[in-house]
Design an enzyme around this catalytic site. Sequence first.
Site, short mmCIF file in Angstrom:
data_model
loop_
_atom_site.label_atom_id
_atom_site.label_comp_id
_atom_site.label_asym_id
_atom_site.label_seq_id
_atom_site.Cartn_x
_atom_site.Cartn_y
_atom_site.Cartn_z
N GLU A 199 15.70 -5.11 -17.50
CA GLU A 199 14.55 -4.63 -18.21
C GLU A 199 15.03 -3.63 -19.01
O GLU A 199 15.43 -2.51 -18.67
CB GLU A 199 13.56 -4.06 -17.10
CG GLU A 199 12.37 -3.57 -17.67
CD GLU A 199 11.50 -2.34 -16.83
OE1 GLU A 199 10.33 -2.39 -17.07
OE2 GLU A 199 12.14 -1.78 -16.12
N ASP A 255 -1.21 -12.66 2.14
CA ASP A 255 -0.99 -11.81 3.49
C ASP A 255 -0.88 -12.72 4.64
O ASP A 255 -1.83 -13.58 4.92
CB ASP A 255 -2.15 -10.82 3.57
CG ASP A 255 -2.13 -9.96 4.79
OD1 ASP A 255 -1.14 -10.08 5.36
OD2 ASP A 255 -3.38 -9.51 5.16
N ASP A 307 -3.28 -7.72 7.69
CA ASP A 307 -3.24 -6.17 7.69
C ASP A 307 -3.63 -5.65 6.13
O ASP A 307 -3.63 -4.59 5.73
CB ASP A 307 -1.81 -5.66 7.92
CG ASP A 307 -0.83 -5.94 6.83
OD1 ASP A 307 -0.91 -6.63 6.20
OD2 ASP A 307 0.32 -5.35 6.95
N ASP A 321 2.93 -10.21 1.97
CA ASP A 321 4.36 -9.89 2.64
C ASP A 321 5.15 -11.26 2.62
O ASP A 321 4.67 -12.17 1.94
CB ASP A 321 3.97 -9.54 4.27
CG ASP A 321 3.02 -10.83 4.75
OD1 ASP A 321 3.26 -11.79 4.49
OD2 ASP A 321 2.04 -10.23 5.40
N ASN A 341 -0.65 -11.61 8.08
CA ASN A 341 -0.92 -11.24 9.45
C ASN A 341 -2.17 -10.30 9.29
O ASN A 341 -2.42 -9.60 10.05
CB ASN A 341 0.24 -10.06 9.80
CG ASN A 341 0.68 -9.10 9.11
OD1 ASN A 341 0.06 -8.96 7.80
ND2 ASN A 341 1.34 -8.23 9.54
N ASP A 367 14.31 -7.39 -7.33
CA ASP A 367 14.43 -6.01 -7.92
C ASP A 367 15.72 -5.21 -7.63
O ASP A 367 15.83 -5.31 -6.51
CB ASP A 367 13.28 -5.48 -8.10
CG ASP A 367 12.34 -5.62 -9.26
OD1 ASP A 367 12.72 -5.02 -10.31
OD2 ASP A 367 11.42 -6.30 -8.99
N HIS A 417 4.19 -7.39 -13.99
CA HIS A 417 3.34 -6.53 -13.10
C HIS A 417 2.87 -5.10 -13.79
O HIS A 417 2.20 -4.20 -13.40
CB HIS A 417 3.87 -6.21 -11.72
CG HIS A 417 5.11 -5.62 -12.14
ND1 HIS A 417 6.27 -6.05 -12.28
CD2 HIS A 417 5.40 -4.03 -11.70
CE1 HIS A 417 7.17 -5.26 -12.58
NE2 HIS A 417 6.85 -4.04 -11.98
N ASP A 418 3.34 -4.91 -15.10
CA ASP A 418 3.08 -3.57 -15.76
C ASP A 418 2.38 -3.99 -16.92
O ASP A 418 1.99 -3.00 -17.62
CB ASP A 418 4.38 -3.13 -16.23
CG ASP A 418 5.45 -2.75 -15.23
OD1 ASP A 418 4.86 -2.29 -14.19
OD2 ASP A 418 6.58 -2.72 -15.51
N ASP A 462 15.83 -3.28 -12.75
CA ASP A 462 14.72 -2.36 -12.95
C ASP A 462 15.36 -1.18 -14.01
O ASP A 462 16.11 -0.54 -13.60
CB ASP A 462 13.99 -1.79 -11.56
CG ASP A 462 12.94 -0.97 -12.02
OD1 ASP A 462 11.88 -1.38 -12.36
OD2 ASP A 462 13.00 0.23 -11.88
C1 GLC Z 1 9.86 -0.73 -14.08
C2 GLC Z 1 8.66 -1.47 -13.36
C3 GLC Z 1 7.77 -0.71 -13.03
C4 GLC Z 1 8.31 0.70 -12.45
C5 GLC Z 1 9.27 1.47 -13.14
C6 GLC Z 1 9.83 2.15 -12.22
O1 GLC Z 1 9.59 -0.23 -15.35
O2 GLC Z 1 8.61 -2.57 -13.82
O3 GLC Z 1 6.96 -1.27 -12.29
O4 GLC Z 1 7.09 1.70 -12.03
O5 GLC Z 1 10.28 0.50 -13.36
O6 GLC Z 1 10.66 1.70 -11.24
CA CA Z 2 0.65 -8.35 5.63
#
Ligand code: GLC
Ligand code: CA
Length: 569
Positions: free
Chosen positions: A263, A24, A28, A32, A26, A101, A338-339, A206
Amino acid sequence: MKEIKHKWWQEAIGYQIYIRSFQDSNNDGIGDLKGIISRLDYLKYLGINLIWICPFCSSPMDDNGYDVSDFYDVSSDYGSLNDIKTLIIKAHDKGIKVMMDLILNHTSDEHYWFKEARKAKDNPYHDYYIWGNPRIINGEKKEPTNWASFFGGSAWEYNETTDEYYMKIFSKKMPDLNWKNPMVQKEMIKVATFWCDLGIDGFRIDAASHLGKDTLVDVVVDKPEDWYHHNCIKFSNLPIVHEYMHILNKEVFSKYDIITVGEVGGYASVDDALKFTMPSREELEMVFNFDHNWCNNGWDRAESEKQRINVAHLKEMFNKWQTGLQGKTWNAIYWLNHDQPRVATHYGDKDYYLESTKMLAIALYFMWGTPFIYNGEEIGMTSPKFTSLNDFRDVSIKNAYLYDVVEHGETFEHFIKRVSYSTRDNARTLMQWDDSINGGFSQGKPWNIICSNYQKINVKNEINDPTSVLSFYKKVIDLRLNSKYKDVITYGKYQQLYYEHPSLYCYERILKKQKLLVICNLTDNIVELPLIKEEYQNIILSNYPNNLRKVQELPLNLKPFEAYVLVCD
Ligand code: GLC
Ligand code: CA
């Protein structure tokens, strides 16, 4: 002989940044673009040469940016178009390419197209989305099909003004686009072109496998009470998807020197992947499959049980993708995104934290394909401990809570244990930079929790410690990109050895006379070292602090999670 021309992305090491949790700038409480800019020196130090930044376009953030409301602007949470332009320039100055993405499957329900589309059946945007008529079953209004959403409940949501349902295979704030409509194709070609012209070096596409949908017919269910059936065959990897990818390739991707990674999810076969990525088909460069993501007892372990690697399953999955694609196309390798849960927790071992975390780096990053490291993986970040519903942020967990606990009576204790092992929130806690408040992520009130171990596991501590996970990742990256073994690691043929061994994962990489052998004990057992071919003489990497250099010095038995990389210079 004609020299083979290699592409830059074959020799890249990617680093995925979950922007909201990274840095981050700033205060908040939200990560970012300027935050990323301020950490470019760190990324340069680490040695990677490609970043993939998770969605940063305008969005109501129902799914942290995967629900886009304006593809041509940056979310005010993350900065401005100027910030992303600056980021690209500064990253390029440091030899780092930038990918983003590209979200093609759906928009936010707050996108202009959808706001229009839902108003009336004859609205020009109506056909941008997928609609179905209600069915009356036992006197009740029901969805057009029994398909389930990935995020719980139905894949459909009712729209009163038109008395129709719209399809939403993710959250109800993410209506699916209708790719059969040439206007949708045109719009997304425009979006991708806009970002390429702005200087982006590539896309992670994605939900690439879901763009095509089958005719609206129910999935056959075993039990009638399984109304929303979790079987996404009706919208995964259908043949039509390849036509869409080919169009995007012809109209955009082929016109720029970019990388594209689709993906393709858990239902994609090697055959599907070949269709997506064989150069002659002109679709994508490589895909992310999910097959190695759950090769453990993560879903069904008892409370007292440790998480353990299912060795045979993991080896089978690696072998399938390495040998299935090699010689025909290109591959992408990664432990998590991230999943997924943190790999140090998911496949590592608490009692051998350093050894197992380093072993996992050896096991993966000497394989064939472009690596993608997930932010925090390089310092050995772990999944956090969740104690209350307030610790979760992910929309799919909130949905599951409503569906399973509120509607279907699962106890809260059971629910929290069950989802803790698997939740996508595991990978989304704040990046651990140092031991100060919020781990150096922000001085403000952060949007998410931080893992309680941040005072120990953080960049500042690890950067000067030659035995840290960070120093180890730096070494691995350096070997891959800058050492005399670079070519064999990048292009060498992959071959798994001792396939039936219950504890060891071993493979060779071979490129003409260059050879490399990886030996990993994936378990906490003591395992007899197998017979090693005489040609291997030198050790270039190991995860125990023993400084062994020569193969003759290897121990007769491998300790828990012990791992080596051998070469035959
Ligand atoms: C992909 C992303 C996931 C997102 C999904 C819908 O699987 O990795 O994080 O929720 O697509 O966009
Ligand atoms: Ca920020």
